[in-house]
Motif scaffolding. Structure first.
Motif, short mmCIF file in Angstrom:
data_model
loop_
_atom_site.label_atom_id
_atom_site.label_comp_id
_atom_site.label_asym_id
_atom_site.label_seq_id
_atom_site.Cartn_x
_atom_site.Cartn_y
_atom_site.Cartn_z
N GLU A 174 33.17 39.83 43.71
CA GLU A 174 34.26 39.94 42.55
C GLU A 174 34.30 38.53 41.39
O GLU A 174 34.78 38.45 40.32
CB GLU A 174 35.85 39.97 43.04
CG GLU A 174 36.19 38.43 43.59
CD GLU A 174 36.11 38.51 44.95
OE1 GLU A 174 36.54 37.69 45.63
OE2 GLU A 174 35.13 39.24 45.65
N THR A 175 33.47 37.58 41.72
CA THR A 175 33.16 36.47 40.92
C THR A 175 32.40 36.93 39.64
O THR A 175 31.42 37.29 39.61
CB THR A 175 32.44 35.54 41.61
OG1 THR A 175 33.02 35.08 42.94
CG2 THR A 175 32.28 34.03 40.83
N ASP A 176 33.05 36.38 38.30
CA ASP A 176 32.47 36.73 37.04
C ASP A 176 31.76 35.75 36.57
O ASP A 176 32.29 34.54 36.45
CB ASP A 176 33.58 37.04 36.22
CG ASP A 176 33.13 37.26 34.80
OD1 ASP A 176 32.07 37.91 34.52
OD2 ASP A 176 33.99 37.34 33.90
N ASN A 201 40.91 36.22 32.51
CA ASN A 201 41.14 36.87 33.76
C ASN A 201 42.25 36.31 34.40
O ASN A 201 42.23 36.53 35.74
CB ASN A 201 39.84 37.32 34.45
CG ASN A 201 39.06 38.32 33.70
OD1 ASN A 201 39.38 39.29 33.09
ND2 ASN A 201 37.71 38.01 34.03
N THR A 204 40.68 43.58 34.38
CA THR A 204 39.75 42.56 34.22
C THR A 204 38.99 42.72 33.13
O THR A 204 38.58 44.02 32.82
CB THR A 204 39.12 41.83 35.73
OG1 THR A 204 38.32 43.29 35.95
CG2 THR A 204 40.06 41.61 36.77
N ASP A 258 34.71 41.45 31.25
CA ASP A 258 33.58 40.81 31.56
C ASP A 258 33.60 39.79 30.81
O ASP A 258 33.31 39.91 29.45
CB ASP A 258 32.29 41.93 31.54
CG ASP A 258 31.05 41.44 31.75
OD1 ASP A 258 30.77 40.30 31.26
OD2 ASP A 258 30.39 42.07 32.39
N ARG A 259 33.46 38.64 31.01
CA ARG A 259 33.46 37.49 30.30
C ARG A 259 32.24 37.25 29.33
O ARG A 259 32.15 36.90 28.27
CB ARG A 259 33.70 36.16 31.04
CG ARG A 259 35.14 36.03 31.67
CD ARG A 259 35.53 34.65 32.19
NE ARG A 259 34.41 34.32 33.07
CZ ARG A 259 33.73 33.26 33.50
NH1 ARG A 259 34.29 32.24 32.90
NH2 ARG A 259 32.95 33.01 34.61
#
Length: 344
Positions: free
Chosen positions: A82-84, A234, A258, A260-261
């Motif tokens: 889950e780490t973006d 987020n 969430t 997507d950065r």
């Protein structure tokens, strides 16, 4: 309005003066590209032309900042799925700008992206250079305030801008950035944030983003500006310190999902380049007033000379906030903090 450009290659990972994207961030990118897959430490070291000890040091730094990693001896390291992660190659593939963001330099942790970008600009870093940090230890807002900037959930970055502007027109960079950031939020999420003079974005009456523009100039014209942007992406409400939970928000809080950065960062850079394509005072004023819900409402502006109370009527072509007082007179406010004023 043209930009004054220095001769540097686009897409470079180094800043003037020698600073470049460090091993720690490059390890994060490598793991981010292979999420849910274990990557052996020797493989990472070979790919990044560094030693296994450098990779282990990067993993320790990531853990210190709160990243979730599993490390199985002999099998490798895996980053939580889950780490973006903002991966520079992916950013550049989807960017589509001419200058802004084409030279990204990224860090796991910095004191301040604005401070590093300023040092880089003083040594010749080109127009459009992007300095990004996953975490700022001393992120700065206006008037020396701290900006809460934890890793992995927001965007904390600075851009070096070399537009041919007089000092008196530098306000367009700040108000134009607010317009562009609002455009990017709307395009990416469907929600419409409120811009508040001079440098904030709000969503549901809570602060979503802040902008800090710092300039260096000659007698009358800008040498360069550093545009700093911090936007909460987020975070959940519980992620904010207790003192901010009732006043701050994020895109996730506002939309229930969430984001997507990397995609949002690319959208923001494109929007900035579009707004800055024509730096005309009346154009920027109209773009900004079209997004400002504060106009026509009572405000109290805290200035160095004391509070200014009245109704926010407009923004002038010098960037001043025009406030009509109870006596009918209009005050031009060049700097201050705006709040609602129920007493007006």
């Amino acid at each position: 309005m043209s930009a004054k450009r220095a001769c540097f290659s686009k897409g470079s990972s180094a800043l003037a003066g020698g600073a470049e994207t460090p091993i720690a961030y490059r390890v994060l990118e490598t793991l981010g590209r292979k999420r849910a897959t274990r990557v052996p430490v020797p493989d990472i070291a070979v790919a990044l032309s560094c030693g296994p000890g450098d990779v282990r040091g990067a993993v320790q730094a990531m853990r210190r900042l709160g990243y979730s990693l599993s490390d199985c001896p002999g099998a490798g390291i895996r980053l939580a799925t889950e780490t973006d992660v903002i991966v520079r190659s992916r950013l550049l593939e989807g960017l589509g700008t001419r200058d802004l963001g084409r030279s990204p330099v990224c860090f796991l942790e910095l004191d301040s992206t604005n401070a590093l970008a300023t040092r880089a600009a003083l040594t010749g870093a080109p127009h459009g250079t992007l300095v990004l940090a996953e975490h700022q230890k001393a992120g700065r807002g206006r008037q020396g305030r701290n900006w809460f900037s934890p890793p992995g959930v927001g965007l904390w970055f600075s851009l070096i801008l070399r537009y041919d502007l007089t000092v008196a027109r530098a306000w367009m960079l700040t108000l134009g950035a607010a317009v562009a950031l609002a455009d990017a939020v709307e395009a990416s999420t469907g929600v419409c944030p409120d811009v508040r003079w001079p440098n904030d974005l709000y969503l549901n009456d809570r602060k979503l983003a802040g902008i800090l523009t710092e300039v260096r100039s000659g007698v009358d014209r800008l040498d360069f500006a550093v545009l700093g942007i911090g936007i909460n992406v987020n975070q959940e409400k519980a992620d904010f310190p207790a003192g901010l939970q009732d006043t701050a928000t994020s895109l996730r809080c506002g939309t229930g999902r969430t984001h997507d950065r990397t995609v949002f960062l690319a959208e923001t850079l494109r929007a900035l380049e579009q707004v800055y394509a024509v730096l005309d005072a009346e154009r920027i004023r109209k773009l900004w007033t079209g997004k400002a819900r504060m106009l026509g409402k009572p405000v109290c502006v805290m200035t160095d000379a004391g509070p200014v109370r009245g109704v926010a009527e407009d923004v002038g072509t010098d960037g001043a906030l025009l406030v009509r007082g109870a006596n009918g007179g209009v005050r031009r406010v060049m700097a201050g903090d705006v709040g609602c004023d129920a007493s007006v």
